[in-house]
Design a protein around this motif. Sequence first.
Motif, PDB file in Angstrom:
ATOM      1  N   THR A 124       0.838  -1.188   0.000  1.00  0.00           N
ATOM      2  CA  THR A 124       0.000   0.000   0.000  1.00  0.00           C
ATOM      3  C   THR A 124       0.878   1.246   0.000  1.00  0.00           C
ATOM      4  O   THR A 124       2.013   1.216   0.464  1.00  0.00           O
ATOM      5  CB  THR A 124      -0.933   0.029   1.219  1.00  0.00           C
ATOM      6  OG1 THR A 124      -0.133   0.019   2.417  1.00  0.00           O
ATOM      7  CG2 THR A 124      -1.856  -1.177   1.225  1.00  0.00           C
ATOM      8  N   THR A 125       0.339   2.333  -0.501  1.00  0.00           N
ATOM      9  CA  THR A 125       1.089   3.592  -0.571  1.00  0.00           C
ATOM     10  C   THR A 125       0.368   4.742   0.123  1.00  0.00           C
ATOM     11  O   THR A 125       0.902   5.838   0.204  1.00  0.00           O
ATOM     12  CB  THR A 125       1.341   3.993  -2.035  1.00  0.00           C
ATOM     13  OG1 THR A 125       0.075   4.143  -2.701  1.00  0.00           O
ATOM     14  CG2 THR A 125       2.161   2.924  -2.758  1.00  0.00           C
ATOM     15  N   LEU A 126      -0.831   4.478   0.618  1.00  0.00           N
ATOM     16  CA  LEU A 126      -1.644   5.516   1.251  1.00  0.00           C
ATOM     17  C   LEU A 126      -1.840   5.194   2.734  1.00  0.00           C
ATOM     18  O   LEU A 126      -2.042   4.038   3.109  1.00  0.00           O
ATOM     19  CB  LEU A 126      -3.001   5.632   0.569  1.00  0.00           C
ATOM     20  CG  LEU A 126      -2.990   5.788  -0.955  1.00  0.00           C
ATOM     21  CD1 LEU A 126      -4.417   5.835  -1.482  1.00  0.00           C
ATOM     22  CD2 LEU A 126      -2.216   7.029  -1.370  1.00  0.00           C
ATOM     23  N   PHE A 127      -1.820   6.215   3.561  1.00  0.00           N
ATOM     24  CA  PHE A 127      -1.934   6.029   5.009  1.00  0.00           C
ATOM     25  C   PHE A 127      -2.856   7.086   5.603  1.00  0.00           C
ATOM     26  O   PHE A 127      -2.802   8.257   5.230  1.00  0.00           O
ATOM     27  CB  PHE A 127      -0.549   6.140   5.658  1.00  0.00           C
ATOM     28  CG  PHE A 127      -0.579   6.159   7.160  1.00  0.00           C
ATOM     29  CD1 PHE A 127      -0.940   5.027   7.872  1.00  0.00           C
ATOM     30  CD2 PHE A 127      -0.244   7.312   7.858  1.00  0.00           C
ATOM     31  CE1 PHE A 127      -0.974   5.039   9.261  1.00  0.00           C
ATOM     32  CE2 PHE A 127      -0.281   7.340   9.238  1.00  0.00           C
ATOM     33  CZ  PHE A 127      -0.642   6.203   9.938  1.00  0.00           C
ATOM     34  N   ARG A 128      -3.727   6.650   6.502  1.00  0.00           N
ATOM     35  CA  ARG A 128      -4.576   7.568   7.260  1.00  0.00           C
ATOM     36  C   ARG A 128      -4.399   7.261   8.747  1.00  0.00           C
ATOM     37  O   ARG A 128      -4.707   6.154   9.203  1.00  0.00           O
ATOM     38  CB  ARG A 128      -6.043   7.426   6.859  1.00  0.00           C
ATOM     39  CG  ARG A 128      -7.005   8.320   7.665  1.00  0.00           C
ATOM     40  CD  ARG A 128      -8.426   8.203   7.136  1.00  0.00           C
ATOM     41  NE  ARG A 128      -8.578   8.898   5.863  1.00  0.00           N
ATOM     42  CZ  ARG A 128      -9.610   8.725   5.031  1.00  0.00           C
ATOM     43  NH1 ARG A 128     -10.564   7.850   5.337  1.00  0.00           N
ATOM     44  NH2 ARG A 128      -9.680   9.401   3.901  1.00  0.00           N
ATOM     45  N   PRO A 129      -3.914   8.221   9.520  1.00  0.00           N
ATOM     46  CA  PRO A 129      -3.723   7.969  10.950  1.00  0.00           C
ATOM     47  C   PRO A 129      -5.049   7.871  11.684  1.00  0.00           C
ATOM     48  O   PRO A 129      -6.034   8.508  11.281  1.00  0.00           O
ATOM     49  CB  PRO A 129      -2.920   9.194  11.418  1.00  0.00           C
ATOM     50  CG  PRO A 129      -3.223  10.256  10.416  1.00  0.00           C
ATOM     51  CD  PRO A 129      -3.473   9.558   9.111  1.00  0.00           C
ATOM     52  N   PRO A 130      -5.115   7.090  12.745  1.00  0.00           N
ATOM     53  CA  PRO A 130      -6.356   6.955  13.516  1.00  0.00           C
ATOM     54  C   PRO A 130      -6.866   8.299  14.003  1.00  0.00           C
ATOM     55  O   PRO A 130      -6.105   9.132  14.492  1.00  0.00           O
ATOM     56  CB  PRO A 130      -5.937   6.064  14.695  1.00  0.00           C
ATOM     57  CG  PRO A 130      -4.777   5.284  14.177  1.00  0.00           C
ATOM     58  CD  PRO A 130      -4.051   6.215  13.261  1.00  0.00           C
ATOM     59  N   GLY A 131      -8.176   8.504  13.829  1.00  0.00           N
ATOM     60  CA  GLY A 131      -8.788   9.749  14.281  1.00  0.00           C
ATOM     61  C   GLY A 131      -8.400  10.953  13.456  1.00  0.00           C
ATOM     62  O   GLY A 131      -8.797  12.067  13.769  1.00  0.00           O
ATOM     63  N   TYR A 174       4.779   6.628   2.330  1.00  0.00           N
ATOM     64  CA  TYR A 174       3.336   6.802   2.287  1.00  0.00           C
ATOM     65  C   TYR A 174       2.921   8.235   1.999  1.00  0.00           C
ATOM     66  O   TYR A 174       3.582   9.184   2.425  1.00  0.00           O
ATOM     67  CB  TYR A 174       2.697   6.398   3.622  1.00  0.00           C
ATOM     68  CG  TYR A 174       2.602   4.914   3.828  1.00  0.00           C
ATOM     69  CD1 TYR A 174       1.515   4.194   3.351  1.00  0.00           C
ATOM     70  CD2 TYR A 174       3.606   4.222   4.506  1.00  0.00           C
ATOM     71  CE1 TYR A 174       1.422   2.826   3.539  1.00  0.00           C
ATOM     72  CE2 TYR A 174       3.527   2.855   4.695  1.00  0.00           C
ATOM     73  CZ  TYR A 174       2.430   2.168   4.211  1.00  0.00           C
ATOM     74  OH  TYR A 174       2.349   0.812   4.395  1.00  0.00           O
ATOM     75  N   SER A 175       1.809   8.376   1.300  1.00  0.00           N
ATOM     76  CA  SER A 175       1.096   9.643   1.216  1.00  0.00           C
ATOM     77  C   SER A 175       0.023   9.625   2.300  1.00  0.00           C
ATOM     78  O   SER A 175      -0.687   8.633   2.464  1.00  0.00           O
ATOM     79  CB  SER A 175       0.429   9.810  -0.155  1.00  0.00           C
ATOM     80  OG  SER A 175       1.393   9.850  -1.181  1.00  0.00           O
ATOM     81  N   VAL A 176      -0.088  10.720   3.049  1.00  0.00           N
ATOM     82  CA  VAL A 176      -1.083  10.803   4.124  1.00  0.00           C
ATOM     83  C   VAL A 176      -2.378  11.377   3.557  1.00  0.00           C
ATOM     84  O   VAL A 176      -2.400  12.465   2.994  1.00  0.00           O
ATOM     85  CB  VAL A 176      -0.569  11.670   5.286  1.00  0.00           C
ATOM     86  CG1 VAL A 176      -1.652  11.821   6.359  1.00  0.00           C
ATOM     87  CG2 VAL A 176       0.691  11.044   5.883  1.00  0.00           C
ATOM     88  N   ILE A 177      -3.455  10.611   3.713  1.00  0.00           N
ATOM     89  CA  ILE A 177      -4.757  10.975   3.170  1.00  0.00           C
ATOM     90  C   ILE A 177      -5.724  11.223   4.313  1.00  0.00           C
ATOM     91  O   ILE A 177      -5.949  10.344   5.149  1.00  0.00           O
ATOM     92  CB  ILE A 177      -5.323   9.850   2.273  1.00  0.00           C
ATOM     93  CG1 ILE A 177      -4.273   9.382   1.253  1.00  0.00           C
ATOM     94  CG2 ILE A 177      -6.618  10.303   1.607  1.00  0.00           C
ATOM     95  CD1 ILE A 177      -3.886  10.419   0.229  1.00  0.00           C
ATOM     96  N   LEU A 178      -6.303  12.404   4.353  1.00  0.00           N
ATOM     97  CA  LEU A 178      -7.386  12.666   5.308  1.00  0.00           C
ATOM     98  C   LEU A 178      -8.696  12.688   4.533  1.00  0.00           C
ATOM     99  O   LEU A 178      -8.989  11.764   3.796  1.00  0.00           O
ATOM    100  CB  LEU A 178      -7.122  13.959   6.081  1.00  0.00           C
ATOM    101  CG  LEU A 178      -5.884  13.926   6.989  1.00  0.00           C
ATOM    102  CD1 LEU A 178      -5.783  15.209   7.792  1.00  0.00           C
ATOM    103  CD2 LEU A 178      -5.887  12.721   7.914  1.00  0.00           C
TER     104      LEU A 178
END
Length: 248
Positions: free
Chosen positions: A140-147, A163-167
């Motif tokens: 995977t290349t996309l990451f969303r942190p908890p909350g 990773y790219s950070v996605i909100l």
Amino acid sequence: MNIWSLLFLPFVCWHPFHHEVTAMPVEQQLHQYTQQGSIIKRVQTDHRWIALTFDDGPDPQETIEILDILKQYQAKATFFVVGEQVTKYPDIIRREVSEGHELANHTYSHTNFNHLSKEQVKQEIVKSENEILSITGRQTTLFRPPGGYYNDLIMMTAEQLGYSVILWTWYQDSKDWSKPGVHQIVKRVISNAHPGDIVLFHDRISGKSQTANALKVILPELQKQGYRFVTISQLMDSNQIRYQIGEN
């Protein structure tokens, strides 16, 4: 103070599974991240494309219901999966991939990142990645942190791991986890729809979810309006990745 400043004041995000309280950074830090392309909340596109995202799954009931609806309307989505759940339900993960959906990293145990060390944050991401890789053979290349919580340490760690950070687009938080009613979820998503939006849903909610029933209304209605539902990566690739800076 204008209304845009108010929108980016620190706010609390309460998560239904771990009862965590997280604070988001203020406008200046958010603008810095979005300007750098480090955080993606919306994508500028000339296409009538919207990205549906689902957090916290997979779940043996809710995820299956959502996948059935997505298949019915030929809609693609991005699932931000939790490693612990991936281990429990590998067949659902395989189905998501086989039906053209995108998998993204949402940590292994969905723990509160607020007080973790860099090594602990890294372990949460890597452990989840390893579970996904072992089942799908894909990274995977996309990451969303908890909350949706982030700070410099989290951003640096995610970047170092590739990773790219996605909100999500701030006005496209469906708030489905709070069970506000199907009508409220539908109204929030449809009335705010714009090309390039990233919509936040959940496919694992404690108790009976309202998400699937809301999707039964949202998908056909937005399709009538000419929208196409794509993965985050497809949205990012549109128009040579012209990111929308700010929240217009």
